[in-house]
Design a protein around this motif. Structure first.
Motif, PDB file in Angstrom:
ATOM      1  N   LYS A  65       0.843  -1.194   0.000  1.00 19.58           N
ATOM      2  CA  LYS A  65       0.000   0.000   0.000  1.00 19.58           C
ATOM      3  C   LYS A  65       0.876   1.241   0.000  1.00 19.58           C
ATOM      4  CE  LYS A  65      -3.612  -0.547   2.440  1.00 19.58           C
ATOM      5  NZ  LYS A  65      -4.535  -0.704   3.589  1.00 19.58           N
ATOM      6  N   ALA A  66       0.505   2.245  -0.774  1.00 19.81           N
ATOM      7  CA  ALA A  66       1.232   3.514  -0.931  1.00 19.81           C
ATOM      8  C   ALA A  66       2.415   3.394  -1.881  1.00 19.81           C
ATOM      9  CB  ALA A  66       1.712   4.065   0.405  1.00 19.81           C
ATOM     10  N   ARG A  67       2.729   2.190  -2.307  1.00 15.24           N
ATOM     11  CA  ARG A  67       3.822   2.026  -3.267  1.00 15.24           C
ATOM     12  C   ARG A  67       3.339   1.543  -4.627  1.00 15.24           C
ATOM     13  NH1 ARG A  67       7.685  -1.509  -2.682  1.00 15.24           N
ATOM     14  NH2 ARG A  67       6.567  -2.969  -1.326  1.00 15.24           N
ATOM     15  N   THR A  69      -0.073   1.106  -7.519  1.00 19.02           N
ATOM     16  CA  THR A  69      -1.380   1.579  -7.961  1.00 19.02           C
ATOM     17  C   THR A  69      -1.883   0.661  -9.050  1.00 19.02           C
ATOM     18  OG1 THR A  69      -0.765   3.883  -7.519  1.00 19.02           O
ATOM     19  CG2 THR A  69      -2.688   3.501  -8.925  1.00 19.02           C
TER      20      THR A  69
END
Length: 123
Positions: A65-67, A69
């Protein structure tokens, strides 16, 4: 019937980025949720991220998550996985999967799988 073909994998240095592609054939692609899973040698298949059939809902594993998409273009029958800030532990074969699933992270619920694309992150 849906056939999936992944591409975009390769060798990248720590902190680098890669964009994976999953090209699908078949008229029913837009009706399926799509997921990305990965498997490193001697490990179990690991959920990475999934997206609903319409692209409205996305679900990420905490480890990425956050790395990463995920996105999809149903007009092009393609799913994309943008990965940033890559780490050595991201090294694995990445698989694209599709299905009408009730739980995004459960690989057993996906009906269709690609052949995988290798991602190697060097330190």
């Amino acid at each position: 019937q849906v056939q999936l073909v992944e591409s975009g994998g390769g060798l990248v240095q720590v902190g680098g980025s890669l964009r994976l592609y999953c090209a699908a054939s078949g008229r029913t692609f837009s009706t399926y949720a799509m997921g990305w899973f990965r498997q490193a040698p001697a490990t179990e298949c690991e959920f990475v991220v999934a997206i609903s059939w319409g692209g409205v809902i996305t679900y990420y594993a905490d480890s990425v998550k956050a790395r990463v998409t995920i996105s999809r273009d149903n007009a092009k029958n393609t799913v994309y996985l943008q990965m940033n800030s890559l780490k050595p532990e991201d090294t694995a074969v990445y698989y694209c999967a599709g299905g009408r699933v009730t739980k995004y992270s459960d690989y057993e619920l996906y009906h269709y799988w690609g052949q995988g694309t290798q991602v190697t992150v060097s330190s």
